[in-house]
Design a protein around this motif. Structure first.
Motif, mmCIF file in Angstrom:
data_model
loop_
_atom_site.group_PDB
_atom_site.id
_atom_site.type_symbol
_atom_site.label_atom_id
_atom_site.label_comp_id
_atom_site.label_asym_id
_atom_site.label_seq_id
_atom_site.Cartn_x
_atom_site.Cartn_y
_atom_site.Cartn_z
ATOM 1 N N ARG A 1 37.169 62.820 -6.760
ATOM 2 C CA ARG A 1 37.915 63.526 -7.808
ATOM 3 C C ARG A 1 37.112 64.684 -8.387
ATOM 4 O O ARG A 1 37.634 65.800 -8.480
ATOM 5 N N GLU B 1 35.164 62.022 -13.764
ATOM 6 C CA GLU B 1 34.622 60.821 -13.140
ATOM 7 C C GLU B 1 34.332 59.732 -14.171
ATOM 8 O O GLU B 1 34.450 58.539 -13.871
ATOM 9 N N HIS C 1 37.627 58.121 -14.634
ATOM 10 C CA HIS C 1 37.894 57.258 -13.474
ATOM 11 C C HIS C 1 37.093 55.960 -13.567
ATOM 12 O O HIS C 1 37.633 54.863 -13.330
ATOM 13 N N LEU D 1 45.159 61.188 -11.245
ATOM 14 C CA LEU D 1 43.808 61.664 -11.524
ATOM 15 C C LEU D 1 43.367 62.715 -10.496
ATOM 16 O O LEU D 1 42.617 63.633 -10.833
#
Length: 326
Positions: free
Chosen positions: A51, A78, A81, A179
């Motif tokens: 990502r 991140e 995430h 995301l």
């Protein structure tokens, strides 16, 4: 600091991802050292950083080239995430994550909850320090809402034998793909591209995220006999049904339905038979075709971007999503 071997082919991106990981670690400073250590353990356990990588690539398309800001936003994504993963493990009562003990199993649920909450705070702190517009913060908050709705959708569909392919796709569009969409869209927007370009970047990220999750689900059903029963078949036991199984359920197999209905009383032998039926009914092959379609959609959108080194890297990186199964 070691990153996933994937990044050896992307030296510039690799350098920035190392800086991203370093910034993530330096942003974690707590008086409660147990929670701090829990978070650092999770960060250091080694995700692929896909990502933030997409965010960094799209941040090179605009007229601005503030790498410090791009790295900070990559770190915030991140961190977000990572927070969702920690909370996922609490809900799923997962004992491992990325091959090591999960935070909840190592430190307990209470510490894990606080660790995840702290990462949400850290995520928005970085965004507020570096985002150049309220629009980016709004995108971040809306994405969090969609991610949560995806998680709630998965919870609502637990043990629902009538779950449809559309239900599944709607769930993963929030739970996983959102995301990726945020990463690409905010990377473009914060680099000074037009909102139209940023929207296209977001659409690319959504298609990539959908393909990524479906491939993960296909890989779960592509394990060897020695791997049967964990982790995917434990998900089945807990009422979480992914695309290969949902497709097979749509074939109206009485044996498969009877096995699924055993729920928590399901044995390893039952799980193995489910695995076999999913293959016999072509559930894996048909699910894989969905991944191919989403990957091709992403690649078609990427092909319409201006020619540049980052465009070539986007094509190369996105193809690896499909290549994971080969």
């Amino acid at each position: 600091m070691k990153l996933h071997p994937l990044w050896a082919d992307y030296p510039t991106l690799q350098k920035e991802l190392i800086e991203t990981r370093t910034l993530m670690e330096s942003s974690v400073r707590l008086k409660n050292k147990e929670v701090e250590q829990a978070i650092l353990t999770m960060i250091e356990s080694g995700g692929k950083l896909l990502r933030p990588a997409y965010q960094l690539l799209f941040s090179r398309f605009g007229v601005e080239n503030d790498r410090k800001k791009a790295i900070a936003i990559a770190a915030s994504i991140e961190l977000l995430h990572t927070a969702t993963l920690i909370h996922d493990d609490i809900v799923d009562e997962a004992d491992t994550r990325r091959g090591v003990a999960s935070i909840r199993s190592k430190f307990g649920n209470s510490t894990a909850v606080y660790a995840g909450d702290y990462l949400f705070v850290s995520c928005f702190k970085l965004m507020s320090d570096y985002a150049s517009s309220l629009k980016s913060l709004q995108l971040h908050s809306k994405s969090m809402e969609k991610i949560l709705n995806g998680e709630l959708g998965q919870m609502d569909h637990r043990y629902q034998y009538t779950i449809t392919i559309e239900d599944y796709l709607d769930t993963i569009s929030g739970k996983t793909a959102e995301l990726f969409a945020l990463s690409c869209g905010i990377g473009a927007l914060e680099s000074g591209t037009s909102e139209r370009f940023a929207k296209k970047a977001s659409d690319i990220g959504m298609a990539i995220g959908m393909a990524f999750q479906i491939i993960d689900d296909v890989l779960d059903y592509s394990q060897t006999d020695q791997s049967l029963g964990k982790p995917v078949l434990n998900d089945v036991k807990q009422g979480v049904y992914s695309l290969p199984l949902i497709i097979s359920l749509s074939e109206q197999s009485p044996e498969l339905l009877a096995l699924i209905k055993k729920q928590t009383s399901m044995t390893i032998e039952d799980q193995q038979r489910i695995w076999e039926i999913v293959h016999e009914t072509k559930g894996v092959e048909k699910a894989y075709q969905y991944a191919i379609d989403y990957t091709q959609k992403a690649l078609k959108l990427i092909s319409s971007l201006p020619d540049s080194p980052q465009k070539k890297e986007l094509v190369q990186l996105t193809k690896t999503i499909l290549d994971r199964i080969n």
